[in-house]
Design an enzyme around this catalytic site. Structure first.
Site, PDB file in Angstrom:
ATOM      1  N   ASP A  85     -10.664   9.721  10.296  1.00  0.00           N
ATOM      2  CA  ASP A  85      -9.834   9.309   9.163  1.00  0.00           C
ATOM      3  C   ASP A  85     -10.339   9.944   7.855  1.00  0.00           C
ATOM      4  O   ASP A  85     -11.483   9.731   7.464  1.00  0.00           O
ATOM      5  CB  ASP A  85      -9.911   7.771   9.106  1.00  0.00           C
ATOM      6  N   GLY A 109      -0.491  12.684   7.214  1.00  0.00           N
ATOM      7  CA  GLY A 109       0.551  13.705   7.206  1.00  0.00           C
ATOM      8  C   GLY A 109       0.405  14.761   6.124  1.00  0.00           C
ATOM      9  O   GLY A 109       1.300  15.592   5.933  1.00  0.00           O
ATOM     10  N   ASP A 112      -0.050   4.190   5.756  1.00  0.00           N
ATOM     11  CA  ASP A 112      -0.310   3.070   6.673  1.00  0.00           C
ATOM     12  C   ASP A 112       0.923   2.205   6.908  1.00  0.00           C
ATOM     13  O   ASP A 112       1.631   1.837   5.959  1.00  0.00           O
ATOM     14  CB  ASP A 112      -1.413   2.167   6.112  1.00  0.00           C
TER      15      ASP A 112
HETATM   16  C1  GLA Z   1      -6.939   3.929   6.818  1.00  0.00           C
HETATM   17  C2  GLA Z   1      -6.164   4.184   8.106  1.00  0.00           C
HETATM   18  C3  GLA Z   1      -5.998   2.872   8.870  1.00  0.00           C
HETATM   19  C4  GLA Z   1      -7.364   2.279   9.173  1.00  0.00           C
HETATM   20  C5  GLA Z   1      -8.158   2.109   7.875  1.00  0.00           C
HETATM   21  C6  GLA Z   1      -9.597   1.726   8.137  1.00  0.00           C
HETATM   22  O1  GLA Z   1      -6.223   3.126   5.932  1.00  0.00           O
HETATM   23  O2  GLA Z   1      -4.915   4.748   7.836  1.00  0.00           O
HETATM   24  O3  GLA Z   1      -5.273   3.091  10.075  1.00  0.00           O
HETATM   25  O4  GLA Z   1      -8.044   3.143  10.064  1.00  0.00           O
HETATM   26  O5  GLA Z   1      -8.184   3.309   7.108  1.00  0.00           O
HETATM   27  O6  GLA Z   1     -10.332   1.554   6.964  1.00  0.00           O
END
Ligand code: GLA
Length: 507
Positions: free
Chosen positions: A269, A309, A330
């Site tokens: 991430d 994306g 998200d």
């Molecule tokens: C981001 C990701 C989520 C999750 C959080 C964890 O917001 O998009 O899916 O993994 O981080 O902190």
């Protein structure tokens, strides 16, 4: 006598007001340590500004301004533009003795920390730790296909339901529930621990889990013993989005450790990496670095890119070694967010095929924020999109209706169809949309979506979908074969609802 009584009273008032401003003296630097194990501290600085206050929060995500700071008796409140979206997040602090107890209203739930006035040494140590250096990045090349994810990955991920409140015991119980509740046998095999498992790196650079995860290798063994696969989460940045330690500069070391833990899936991430790296090339190179590190372990590990994306990731995610890549911000457990994310995927279909998938984020089905019709639309849309199906609810508690939505074999078969085509929109009229997805046996999945606020009659004419000679039509959710109506199909589609058909051609 009277004078001395008055001077005593005045002295008492002066002492009281002195003590009271003392205990609520906001000005200065506060070191805030989250109460969740493993999460990293931040430094919050308040300065007087006329009658009011200015403020900054410093972390490895960068410096952010505190807005609308209000100090009232023993409480302070402010908000911060948080995350990539710049969404407003509210903070509230209560003074207790010389500490400030802070609550952050993060979209994933409340996060607490305790702050104290930082000494000059603590401020210097914090600033030194936050000093970041870019890595020397590898030249861009095509990471070979790892042969995994021939169909979109299916499993469960801890984030949507538990956010940072996840631990070893809960993960084991969920693995058990996935077996006993029939989810594993329906195809949901990856059990992915998202953010908040991390503790600290030791002097050798080894990243240890935090106290909530006493033995990752044993947890991996347990998950495997239940016929499931083990997934984990990290970031190419120094910190994850939850403020836990990321893999920046430790890619090979972490990949090896994950392989030793028998990890089968890594979600990676972007988070704090954005503070250091801003170009597409840098982003691709950082993802490639971990892609190559995972392959070098020799263990088959599905690689999930999570960078919302940016920079047209579908065009290079596969080159960086990715098996899936997030295409969106998200998801949330509400109709507007889910439908907007899902229906916006139209146009990305050329990027998806066996081995690499567009990922519109994890499922919210079963979390309680949407109606059954809306969850049915969620499941249908994700299947038409050939999206990874990562459950995001608590499988220990699942109503029969939710279980039926999640385990419908024919819906899953559309998602998992070996041809690996992502569906797309073919018709749009007002609040109704028709999407199709070509399937490996020559049939076509046809989904009728009604975004509107009332139930609507929808008609699809097969020739409009370039489906000329129809031999059979099956309503997938009703599990019923329909009489093929000459050249069209008509149905009443509920508010925010869906009809899903599998249409077979005449041979
Ligand atoms: C981001 C990701 C989520 C999750 C959080 C964890 O917001 O998009 O899916 O993994 O981080 O902190």
């Amino acid at each position: 006598m009277a004078t001395s009584r008055w001077s005593c009273v005045l002295l008492a008032i002066a002492l009281w007001s002195c003590a009271s401003t003392q205990s609520h003296d906001l000005a200065g630097a506060w070191l805030a340590q989250p109460t969740a194990p493993g999460a990293s501290p931040s430094l919050i600085i308040f300065e007087r500004h006329g009658q009011g206050w200015n403020g900054t929060i410093k972390s490895q995500f960068g410096d952010r301004e505190l807005r609308a700071i209000r100090l009232e008796s023993d409480q302070v409140s402010y908000n911060v533009a948080w995350g990539a979206s710049g969404r407003k997040v509210q903070f509230e602090g209560t003074f207790k003795n010389d500490k400030m107890h802070l609550v952050m209203h993060h979209p994933s739930g409340l996060r607490e920390s305790v702050a104290h006035k930082a000494s000059p040494q603590e401020v210097a140590a914090f600033e030194a730790a936050a000093e970041l250096k870019k890595l020397a990045l590898p030249a861009l090349r095509n990471v070979p296909d790892n042969g995994l994810a021939r169909t979109p990955p299916m499993g469960w991920n801890s984030w949507n339901k538990f956010a940072i409140h996840i631990d070893d015991k809960t993960v084991r119980e969920i693995a058990d529930a996935m077996v006993s509740g029939g989810l594993r046998d329906a195809g949901y095999v990856y059990v992915v621990i998202d953010d908040a498992w991390q503790g600290r790196r030791d002097a050798n650079g080894v990243l240890h889990p935090n106290a909530k995860f006493p033995d990752m290798r044993a947890l991996g063994e347990y998950i495997h013993s239940r016929g499931l696969k083990f997934g984990i989460y990290s970031s190419p940045g120094p910190l994850t989005c939850g403020g836990y330690v990321g893999s920046h500069g430790h890619e090979e070391q972490d990949a090896k450790m994950f392989a030793q833990w028998s990890v089968d899936y890594l979600k990676y991430d972007w988070c704090s990496a954005r503070r250091l790296y801003q170009t597409r090339e840098e982003m691709q190179a950082l993802y490639q670095k971990m892609g190559e590190a995972l392959q070098a372990t020799g263990r088959p590990i599905v690689y999930a890119l999570c960078q919302y994306g940016m920079f047209d990731v579908g065009k290079w995610g596969r080159k960086a070694g990715g098996n899936l890549w997030r295409t969106t911000f998200d998801i949330r457990d509400d109709w507007n967010t889910m439908s907007q994310i899902g229906l916006n995927q139209n146009g990305l279909e050329a990027d998806a095929r066996p081995g690499g998938w567009n990922d519109p984020d994890m499922l919210e089905v079963g979390n309680g924020g949407m109606s059954l019709d809306e969850y049915r639309t969620h499941m249908t849309l994700w299947s038409i999109l050939a999206a990874p199906l990562l459950l995001g609810h608590d499988p220990r508690y699942m109503t029969p209706e939710i279980k039926a939505l999640l385990t419908n074999k024919e819906v899953i078969a559309i998602d998992q169809d070996p041809l690996g085509k992502q569906g797309h929109r073919v018709l749009q009229q007002g609040e109704t949309e028709v999407w199709i997805k070509a399937l490996s046996d020559g049939s076509t999945a046809v989904a009728l979506f009604n975004r509107g606020e009332t139930s609507t009659e929808m008609v699809v004419r097969w020739p409009d979908l370039t489906l000329a000679e129809i031999a059979g039509v099956r309503d997938i959710w009703q599990q019923a074969d329909l009489e093929p109506q000459h050249d069209s199909y008509r149905a009443s589609v509920p508010r925010h609802g869906t009809v899903l058909l599998r249409v077979s051609p005449r041979r």
